[in-house]
Design a protein around this motif. Structure first.
Motif, PDB file in Angstrom:
ATOM      1  N   ASP A 176     -53.468 -25.910  91.010  1.00 31.68           N
ATOM      2  CA  ASP A 176     -52.409 -24.940  90.917  1.00 31.68           C
ATOM      3  C   ASP A 176     -52.751 -24.061  89.687  1.00 31.68           C
ATOM      4  O   ASP A 176     -53.029 -24.529  88.605  1.00 31.68           O
ATOM      5  N   LEU A 177     -52.784 -22.773  89.938  1.00 32.24           N
ATOM      6  CA  LEU A 177     -53.253 -21.797  88.786  1.00 32.24           C
ATOM      7  C   LEU A 177     -52.134 -21.222  88.152  1.00 32.24           C
ATOM      8  O   LEU A 177     -52.323 -20.097  87.467  1.00 32.24           O
ATOM      9  N   SER A 178     -50.883 -21.519  88.494  1.00 29.16           N
ATOM     10  CA  SER A 178     -49.521 -21.023  87.802  1.00 29.16           C
ATOM     11  C   SER A 178     -49.815 -20.853  86.309  1.00 29.16           C
ATOM     12  O   SER A 178     -49.282 -19.966  85.836  1.00 29.16           O
ATOM     13  N   PRO A 179     -50.310 -21.883  85.492  1.00 28.54           N
ATOM     14  CA  PRO A 179     -50.457 -21.635  84.147  1.00 28.54           C
ATOM     15  C   PRO A 179     -51.309 -20.575  83.759  1.00 28.54           C
ATOM     16  O   PRO A 179     -51.097 -19.990  82.695  1.00 28.54           O
ATOM     17  N   VAL A 180     -52.390 -20.442  84.552  1.00 26.74           N
ATOM     18  CA  VAL A 180     -53.240 -19.260  84.240  1.00 26.74           C
ATOM     19  C   VAL A 180     -52.650 -18.166  84.384  1.00 26.74           C
ATOM     20  O   VAL A 180     -52.788 -17.140  83.648  1.00 26.74           O
ATOM     21  N   ARG A 181     -51.690 -17.798  85.496  1.00 26.83           N
ATOM     22  CA  ARG A 181     -51.113 -16.868  85.785  1.00 26.83           C
ATOM     23  C   ARG A 181     -50.174 -16.424  84.534  1.00 26.83           C
ATOM     24  O   ARG A 181     -50.073 -15.351  84.176  1.00 26.83           O
ATOM     25  N   GLU A 182     -49.478 -17.308  84.247  1.00 25.53           N
ATOM     26  CA  GLU A 182     -48.664 -17.189  83.017  1.00 25.53           C
ATOM     27  C   GLU A 182     -49.299 -16.850  81.710  1.00 25.53           C
ATOM     28  O   GLU A 182     -48.789 -15.903  81.076  1.00 25.53           O
ATOM     29  N   LEU A 183     -50.547 -17.487  81.430  1.00 22.38           N
ATOM     30  CA  LEU A 183     -51.253 -17.050  80.339  1.00 22.38           C
ATOM     31  C   LEU A 183     -51.735 -15.597  80.745  1.00 22.38           C
ATOM     32  O   LEU A 183     -51.725 -14.906  79.573  1.00 22.38           O
ATOM     33  N   VAL A 236     -54.321 -24.844  78.728  1.00 25.20           N
ATOM     34  CA  VAL A 236     -54.561 -24.597  79.873  1.00 25.20           C
ATOM     35  C   VAL A 236     -56.238 -25.150  80.158  1.00 25.20           C
ATOM     36  O   VAL A 236     -56.586 -25.672  81.178  1.00 25.20           O
ATOM     37  N   LEU A 237     -56.913 -24.624  78.785  1.00 28.19           N
ATOM     38  CA  LEU A 237     -58.192 -25.103  79.042  1.00 28.19           C
ATOM     39  C   LEU A 237     -58.475 -26.903  78.904  1.00 28.19           C
ATOM     40  O   LEU A 237     -59.240 -27.236  79.394  1.00 28.19           O
ATOM     41  N   GLY A 238     -57.389 -27.266  78.406  1.00 29.44           N
ATOM     42  CA  GLY A 238     -57.446 -28.802  78.247  1.00 29.44           C
ATOM     43  C   GLY A 238     -57.007 -29.345  79.682  1.00 29.44           C
ATOM     44  O   GLY A 238     -57.782 -30.301  80.303  1.00 29.44           O
ATOM     45  N   GLN A 239     -56.156 -28.713  80.518  1.00 30.63           N
ATOM     46  CA  GLN A 239     -55.992 -28.934  81.714  1.00 30.63           C
ATOM     47  C   GLN A 239     -57.206 -28.837  82.611  1.00 30.63           C
ATOM     48  O   GLN A 239     -57.434 -29.845  83.546  1.00 30.63           O
ATOM     49  N   LEU A 240     -57.950 -27.748  82.604  1.00 24.83           N
ATOM     50  CA  LEU A 240     -58.961 -27.234  83.372  1.00 24.83           C
ATOM     51  C   LEU A 240     -60.078 -28.289  82.955  1.00 24.83           C
ATOM     52  O   LEU A 240     -60.767 -28.910  84.113  1.00 24.83           O
ATOM     53  N   ALA A 241     -60.282 -28.771  81.835  1.00 26.82           N
ATOM     54  CA  ALA A 241     -61.287 -29.861  81.474  1.00 26.82           C
ATOM     55  C   ALA A 241     -60.941 -31.168  82.280  1.00 26.82           C
ATOM     56  O   ALA A 241     -61.932 -31.889  82.468  1.00 26.82           O
ATOM     57  N   ALA A 242     -59.638 -31.464  82.145  1.00 29.16           N
ATOM     58  CA  ALA A 242     -59.044 -32.845  82.838  1.00 29.16           C
ATOM     59  C   ALA A 242     -59.623 -32.673  84.409  1.00 29.16           C
ATOM     60  O   ALA A 242     -59.946 -33.912  84.805  1.00 29.16           O
ATOM     61  N   VAL A 243     -59.255 -31.623  84.939  1.00 29.69           N
ATOM     62  CA  VAL A 243     -59.741 -31.580  86.353  1.00 29.69           C
ATOM     63  C   VAL A 243     -61.244 -31.554  86.620  1.00 29.69           C
ATOM     64  O   VAL A 243     -61.490 -32.092  87.672  1.00 29.69           O
TER      65      VAL A 243
END
Length: 115
Positions: free
Chosen positions: A53-60, A105-112
């Motif tokens: 889900d890239l909605s946080p990236v879109r918001e960013l 967002v970077l923390g979430q992507l690192a977790a993925v």
């Protein structure tokens, strides 16, 4: 005229039952994929399909655009009339919010990626 060669030149045939076919279609839809060949190739090579889900990236990106627009407006104003301290403080606040979101967002992507 000759046709250009395919990128993938080796066909692979797999026979499945009706129930297996339906299960594959259902899982393919859950992964958000419409091309069965691409889905089966991805599953065969990697064993999983990652649907993020890239909605946080879109918001960013939206927040970054607003900050860039603010900077542009301040630059025009500064070149015309000079700079006001309140405008600089507002920009600093926006940037602090932007970098806070970037860190989240970077923390979430690192977790993925550690899955």
């Amino acid at each position: 005229m000759s046709r250009p060669k395919r990128r993938r030149g080796v066909p692979l045939y797999v026979w499945v039952s009706e129930a297996e076919h339906e299960t594959i279609r259902r899982r393919m839809e859950e992964a958000g994929t419409q091309n069965m060949s691409a889905y089966i190739r991805k599953m065969a090579l990697n064993g999983f399909v990652l649907n993020v889900d890239l909605s946080p990236v879109r918001e960013l990106v939206s927040l970054q655009r607003r900050c860039a627009a603010n900077i542009n407006q301040v630059a025009i104003h500064a070149n015309t009339y000079g700079v006001y301290p309140l405008e600089i403080e507002a920009l600093q606040k926006d940037y602090a919010e932007l970098w806070g979101r970037v860190s989240d967002v970077l923390g979430q992507l690192a977790a993925v990626t550690t899955l």
